[in-house]
Motif scaffolding. Structure first.
Motif, mmCIF file in Angstrom:
data_model
loop_
_atom_site.group_PDB
_atom_site.id
_atom_site.type_symbol
_atom_site.label_atom_id
_atom_site.label_comp_id
_atom_site.label_asym_id
_atom_site.label_seq_id
_atom_site.Cartn_x
_atom_site.Cartn_y
_atom_site.Cartn_z
ATOM 1 N N PHE A 1 9.032 3.735 11.756
ATOM 2 C CA PHE A 1 8.768 3.488 9.864
ATOM 3 C C PHE A 1 7.657 3.187 9.346
ATOM 4 C CE2 PHE A 1 8.943 1.166 5.749
ATOM 5 C CZ PHE A 1 8.637 2.468 5.122
ATOM 6 N N LEU A 2 7.274 1.941 10.257
ATOM 7 C CA LEU A 2 6.029 1.442 10.086
ATOM 8 C C LEU A 2 4.919 1.654 10.523
ATOM 9 C CD1 LEU A 2 7.782 -2.475 10.226
ATOM 10 C CD2 LEU A 2 6.961 -1.088 8.147
ATOM 11 N N THR A 3 4.562 2.408 11.457
ATOM 12 C CA THR A 3 4.140 3.310 11.951
ATOM 13 C C THR A 3 3.341 4.371 10.475
ATOM 14 O OG1 THR A 3 4.242 3.085 13.776
ATOM 15 C CG2 THR A 3 3.398 4.839 13.816
ATOM 16 N N LEU B 1 -0.055 -1.961 6.239
ATOM 17 C CA LEU B 1 -0.745 -1.619 8.097
ATOM 18 C C LEU B 1 0.011 -2.002 9.563
ATOM 19 C CD1 LEU B 1 -3.659 -1.301 5.557
ATOM 20 C CD2 LEU B 1 -2.531 0.443 6.648
ATOM 21 N N ILE B 2 0.432 -3.560 9.558
ATOM 22 C CA ILE B 2 0.867 -3.929 10.567
ATOM 23 C C ILE B 2 0.921 -3.488 11.636
ATOM 24 C CG2 ILE B 2 3.247 -4.069 10.838
ATOM 25 C CD1 ILE B 2 1.156 -7.607 10.819
ATOM 26 N N ARG C 1 -2.196 -4.957 15.161
ATOM 27 C CA ARG C 1 -1.552 -4.776 15.988
ATOM 28 C C ARG C 1 -1.854 -4.431 17.413
ATOM 29 N NH1 ARG C 1 -1.526 -8.045 13.246
ATOM 30 N NH2 ARG C 1 0.162 -10.118 12.501
ATOM 31 N N GLY C 2 -1.908 -4.924 18.858
ATOM 32 C CA GLY C 2 -2.245 -3.850 20.132
ATOM 33 C C GLY C 2 -0.981 -3.783 20.334
ATOM 34 N N ASP C 3 -1.231 -2.354 20.229
ATOM 35 C CA ASP C 3 -0.113 -0.951 20.701
ATOM 36 C C ASP C 3 1.097 -1.541 19.895
ATOM 37 O OD1 ASP C 3 1.704 0.278 22.181
ATOM 38 O OD2 ASP C 3 2.065 -0.434 23.933
ATOM 39 N N GLY C 4 0.927 -1.376 18.417
ATOM 40 C CA GLY C 4 1.265 -1.870 16.902
ATOM 41 C C GLY C 4 2.668 -0.912 17.358
ATOM 42 N N THR C 5 3.070 -0.259 17.348
ATOM 43 C CA THR C 5 5.229 0.395 16.942
ATOM 44 C C THR C 5 5.278 -0.499 17.978
ATOM 45 O OG1 THR C 5 3.386 2.371 16.990
ATOM 46 C CG2 THR C 5 5.962 2.355 17.263
ATOM 47 N N ASN C 6 4.953 -0.858 19.716
ATOM 48 C CA ASN C 6 5.752 -0.653 20.648
ATOM 49 C C ASN C 6 5.634 -2.178 20.305
ATOM 50 O OD1 ASN C 6 6.726 1.228 22.403
ATOM 51 N ND2 ASN C 6 4.480 1.108 23.036
ATOM 52 N N TYR C 7 4.829 -3.006 20.151
ATOM 53 C CA TYR C 7 4.606 -4.664 19.375
ATOM 54 C C TYR C 7 5.821 -4.818 19.075
ATOM 55 C CZ TYR C 7 2.955 -8.995 18.089
ATOM 56 O OH TYR C 7 3.451 -9.972 17.029
ATOM 57 N N TYR D 1 0.690 -1.190 0.266
ATOM 58 C CA TYR D 1 0.236 0.373 0.226
ATOM 59 C C TYR D 1 1.007 1.854 -0.007
ATOM 60 C CZ TYR D 1 -4.085 -3.253 1.154
ATOM 61 O OH TYR D 1 -4.689 -4.114 0.908
ATOM 62 N N VAL D 2 2.366 1.410 -0.545
ATOM 63 C CA VAL D 2 3.195 2.201 -0.075
ATOM 64 C C VAL D 2 3.703 2.357 -0.656
ATOM 65 C CG1 VAL D 2 4.842 3.431 1.482
ATOM 66 C CG2 VAL D 2 3.129 2.197 2.492
ATOM 67 N N ALA D 3 3.415 3.546 -2.712
ATOM 68 C CA ALA D 3 4.285 4.156 -3.593
ATOM 69 C C ALA D 3 5.756 4.525 -3.181
ATOM 70 C CB ALA D 3 3.164 5.193 -4.200
ATOM 71 N N PHE D 4 6.163 4.735 -4.368
ATOM 72 C CA PHE D 4 7.602 4.401 -4.052
ATOM 73 C C PHE D 4 7.251 6.407 -4.009
ATOM 74 C CE2 PHE D 4 8.947 0.933 -7.019
ATOM 75 C CZ PHE D 4 9.147 0.565 -5.248
ATOM 76 N N ARG D 5 6.631 7.106 -4.880
ATOM 77 C CA ARG D 5 6.779 8.428 -4.743
ATOM 78 C C ARG D 5 6.103 9.299 -3.384
ATOM 79 N NH1 ARG D 5 1.433 7.282 -7.452
ATOM 80 N NH2 ARG D 5 -0.433 7.241 -5.878
#
Length: 288
Positions: free
Chosen positions: A238-240, A156-157, A161-167, A86-90
């Motif tokens: 970065f994934l956030t 979108l990981i 996930r609960g508390d996704g960034t910390n997880y 879901y992420v484009a290079f642009r």
């Protein structure tokens, strides 16, 4: 009249039947999951560690250098197994890269294409409008290369996930051998063939091998020391961003909206008092 009443009764019974059917089919998957995963739920997994990210809180903002470091970790470590469909290079221009850098980055990637001469599927250098390609042609190939486990897309990981960034940061930096005390109390927690112990994963064992295995696995352009924990934190940040690229804009928009609503509420209250000021409540007369 009797016929109309019968039709209504039948309609009500049909409605009840449909409602019961929908409720049954909505509960069955949950019951099955509870029964099949019951063993995992009682295992003592740990809650994610609480890391300090620049975008936390109502006044948070992106640390652009951290996001660039996270992209580098994804590019050199995670992209071998995981996609960002879901992420484009642009979109990388939002991380401080100029047009030429985005074009160069995209061109270094091979994306699916069609041979104009034969019409057959092929690959070509990426363009800024292309999206990050999957490392595998399909799920069958992905499962075959990963012990029958399909690596999830990471776009979108952190929202999945609960508390996704910390997880994510905890999981990546948390691989370890199970303790003797844990195995003595929960023998089923021992990792089976092709599994790896991680106390932050709900059933303690997962098919993904430790992707970040040593300090210095990635060389940061800004000179930051690339420890296992630092790389885990950076790629989690970065994934956030990939999951919520407008996170900071939403926070910045929220404050003016709250101030406006507060101001409008005060005006409405004052207007109400002004409108009803001339209306005096009638007093109830006491009867003799």
């Amino acid at each position: 009249m009797t016929k109309l009443l019968s039709i209504r009764v039948v309609a009500i019974l049909i409605g009840i039947g449909l409602a019961v059917t929908v409720l049954f089919w909505s509960l069955v998957p949950g019951v099955i999951a509870f029964v099949t995963e019951g063993q995992a739920e009682h295992l003592p997994y740990e809650e994610p560690r609480d890391f300090d990210f620049s975008f936390d809180g109502p006044f948070g903002k992106w640390d652009v250098q951290q996001l660039q470091r996270g992209l580098k970790v994804y590019d050199e470590v995670c992209s071998a197994c995981h996609s960002l469909k879901y992420v484009a290079f642009r979109n990388l221009s939002e991380l401080g890269y100029d047009e030429s850098q985005v074009k160069a980055y995209a061109a270094a990637k091979q994306v699916p294409g069609i041979d104009p001469n034969t019409g057959e599927a092929t690959t070509r250098p990426g363009l800024p409008t292309d999206y990050f390609p999957s490392p595998y042609p399909n799920n069958v190939a992905a499962a075959a290369a990963n012990n029958n486990a399909i690596p999830p897309d990471l776009s979108l990981i952190t929202k999945a996930r609960g508390d996704g960034t910390n997880y994510v940061a905890s999981l990546l930096s948390g691989y370890q051998e199970p303790s003797a005390e844990l195995l003595a109390e929960h023998p089923e927690a021992a990792p089976g063939p092709g599994l790896y112990h991680n106390p932050y994963f709900p059933n303690l064992n997962l098919a993904m091998a430790p992707p970040i295995t040593m300090d210095g696995q990635v060389t940061y352009d800004d000179g930051t020391e690339a420890t296992i924990e630092q790389m885990s934190i950076d790629v989690a940040a970065f994934l956030t961003w990939t999951a919520e690229p407008t996170l900071i804009q939403r926070k910045q928009t929220g404050w003016p909206v709250l101030i406006f609503l507060l101001f409008a509420t005060v005006l409405a209250y004052l207007s109400k008092n002004q409108i009803w000021a001339a209306v005096k409540p009638k007093k109830n007369k006491k009867s003799d």
